[in-house]
Structures are given as C-alpha cells and as structure tokens.
Design an enzyme around this catalytic site. Structure first.
Site, PDB file in Angstrom:
ATOM      1  N   ARG A  44      58.448  77.908  79.804  1.00 55.66           N
ATOM      2  CA  ARG A  44      58.569  78.729  78.578  1.00 55.66           C
ATOM      3  C   ARG A  44      59.011  77.893  77.378  1.00 55.66           C
ATOM      4  NH1 ARG A  44      59.709  84.688  79.600  1.00 55.66           N
ATOM      5  NH2 ARG A  44      59.022  84.932  81.734  1.00 55.66           N
ATOM      6  N   MET A 183      76.330  84.987  69.906  1.00 55.59           N
ATOM      7  CA  MET A 183      75.568  85.833  70.820  1.00 55.59           C
ATOM      8  C   MET A 183      75.513  85.353  72.282  1.00 55.59           C
ATOM      9  SD  MET A 183      72.426  86.951  68.335  1.00 55.59           S
ATOM     10  CE  MET A 183      72.004  88.352  69.359  1.00 55.59           C
ATOM     11  N   ASP A 207      77.155  80.872  58.487  1.00 56.72           N
ATOM     12  CA  ASP A 207      77.227  81.886  57.428  1.00 56.72           C
ATOM     13  C   ASP A 207      78.533  82.658  57.623  1.00 56.72           C
ATOM     14  OD1 ASP A 207      75.320  82.830  59.773  1.00 56.72           O
ATOM     15  OD2 ASP A 207      76.365  84.602  59.043  1.00 56.72           O
TER      16      ASP A 207
HETATM   17  N1  HPA Z   1      75.558  87.217  64.432  1.00 60.15           N
HETATM   18  C1  HPA Z   1      75.346  86.576  65.571  1.00 60.15           C
HETATM   19  N2  HPA Z   1      75.198  85.268  65.659  1.00 60.15           N
HETATM   20  C2  HPA Z   1      75.263  84.552  64.533  1.00 60.15           C
HETATM   21  C3  HPA Z   1      75.494  85.157  63.320  1.00 60.15           C
HETATM   22  C4  HPA Z   1      75.652  86.554  63.270  1.00 60.15           C
HETATM   23  O1  HPA Z   1      75.858  87.169  62.218  1.00 60.15           O
HETATM   24  N3  HPA Z   1      75.482  84.160  62.374  1.00 60.15           N
HETATM   25  C5  HPA Z   1      75.261  83.007  63.030  1.00 60.15           C
HETATM   26  N4  HPA Z   1      75.130  83.227  64.331  1.00 60.15           N
END
Ligand code: HPA
Length: 248
Positions: A44, A183, A207
């Site tokens: 993959r 995540m 960010d």
């Molecule tokens: N959410 C999840 N993972 C991320 C985010 C977010 O806002 N920004 C950078 N990785």
C-alpha cells in the site's frame, strides 16, 4: 508477504523503528540517516526501510494517518518482527497557550476520544503513557540541546477526527494542561502496553488550534522537524553506546 500489511521478512526490521505518518517522510528520513538504507516493505505504498545509523541498526516506516492505521502497523511490528521500540515522529496542533508553532511536544501521556483503548480491558479507563526509558532519553536530550527549539513534555489528545471538533472540547482540555492534539499516540501507547514494549511520540507543532499563529516557511518547518527528529533518534538509540544523536 509476511503479514497482511508488511512484506518484509522476519529479521528485516531493527529493534528500533522511527514511525512518521507520511511514508514519503519515512523515505526522506531513511535517506538522511542511513547511507545503507534498503526498502524492506512497500505494501500500500507504506514504505519501510532498514539500515544503520553510525553503525547501529535502525528502521523507519510510515504509520499512515490515525489510530487504526498506526495500530495495524505497530501490532505487526511488535508481534511478527520483534520490534522493541517505536518512536512516532509527527506533527500536532497546539492547544495550550504556551505551545507555539515550531515547538516540540513530547507526549508523556495521551487522552483520547477514540474507543480503541477502552475496548482493551472492560470497565477500565486505560492510561495511555509513553515508555519511561524513551521519555527519559528524549527529555535528557532536550535539556542538553544546542538549538533553540522550545520543548514541552506533557499530555496530548489523540483524536479520530481531524476536522470535527466538538464544541468546547479543546478548551476543556486546555484547562487540564493538555499541550496539543494529534491522531496516533494514544493507540500506539496502547499497543506498546499490550506487547510490553516501548513507544514514544515526539511531535512538531504545525499549527495552533485555539489561537491564530504565524505560518511557518517551508524552511522553518523542515528545520523544526529536524529538531524533533534529533530527539526521537536519541530516544530510539538510547543505551546503544552512542552519545547524543547528531543528524547528518
Ligand atoms: N488535529 C489532529 N492532528 C493534527 C492537528 C489537528 O488539529 N494539527 C496537526 N496535527
């Protein structure tokens, strides 16, 4: 194929695996760190490489995005390939007011909105925590670092959704000192606990989710990622008689 998702042979992986989300990032890390890197799996297009970094065996493999993807690869790495340490190197969104774009966040523990760990032991609210040894090695390297990146060590939130944010959730987490959102860490820590192996997430803040921040230039983004990679590499190779990892 050795497992449904990894086509390497037993023995192809080093005991320590760097685990970025993006398989192209895995390739770049392999090219940067290991002159003898060889591709050992690309099922993959999730590329995995093994080579040596200053003579020490090391692997790097993409995890994909999100906890189900990372869990599939981490489980197969621990179960079939006898991997001992997985160090996630990725990005996160800053939640805490002191966490700024370009900073490094080391996830000592990970809260989660995912049900993955709650399925592990019925009636137990699982504690998803980093390996003490890896955390200690990364924290020690952070305190000795020569660059001027700010490093935060504490909790993160591991979410299933990237875009959907329940109203007030991140503000509440901020009140509990949560540093950032990402995540993968909570599920990775769950798999590591299941196999009694070591895992750590070292994250670059790409960010900020509760406040506007400056955008990083591509050069700044890359150099800050390198700072986080250096800590991750030091954690990956600790106890291997190497002084602190220097990136080539
Ligand atoms: N959410 C999840 N993972 C991320 C985010 C977010 O806002 N920004 C950078 N990785």
């Amino acid at each position: 194929m050795t497992t449904p998702h990894i086509s390497a042979s037993p023995g192809d992986f080093a005991p320590a695996v760097l685990f970025p989300g993006d398989p192209r990032r895995a390739r770049k890390i392999a090219q940067q760190l290991m002159p003898d890197a060889r591709l050992i799996s690309d099922v993959r297009s999730m590329e995995a490489y093994t080579g040596t970094y200053r003579g020490i065996p090391l692997s790097v493999m993409g995890s994909g995005m999100g906890m189900p993807s990372a869990t599939i690869y981490a489980t197969e790495l621990f179960e079939v390939f006898d991997v001992q340490r997985i160090i996630r190197v990725g990005t996160c969104g800053g939640i805490h007011p002191d966490v700024n774009i370009g900073d490094t966040v080391i996830a000592m523990g990970a809260h989660t909105t995912s049900a993955m760990n709650s399925q592990r032991i019925p009636h137990v609210h699982f504690s998803a925590v980093a390996s003490w040894q890896l955390l200690h090695a990364a924290a020690h390297a952070a305190s000795n670092r020569a660059d001027n990146t700010t490093v935060h060590i504490g909790t993160v939130l591991s979410e299933d959704h990237f875009y959907f944010k329940p109203e007030g959730l991140l503000e509440r987490l901020q009140n509990y000192g949560t540093l950032a959102v990402e995540m993968e860490a909570a599920a990775l820590y769950g798999v590591a606990a299941e196999y009694q192996r070591d895992a750590l997430a070292v994250l670059t803040v790409s960010d900020t989710v509760l406040q506007d921040g400056p955008n990083m230039t591509p050069e700044q983004r890359e150099s800050r990622f390198q700072d986080a990679l250096r800590l991750a590499l030091t954690a990956a190779l600790h106890n291997s008689d190497l002084p602190e990892a220097e990136l080539p």
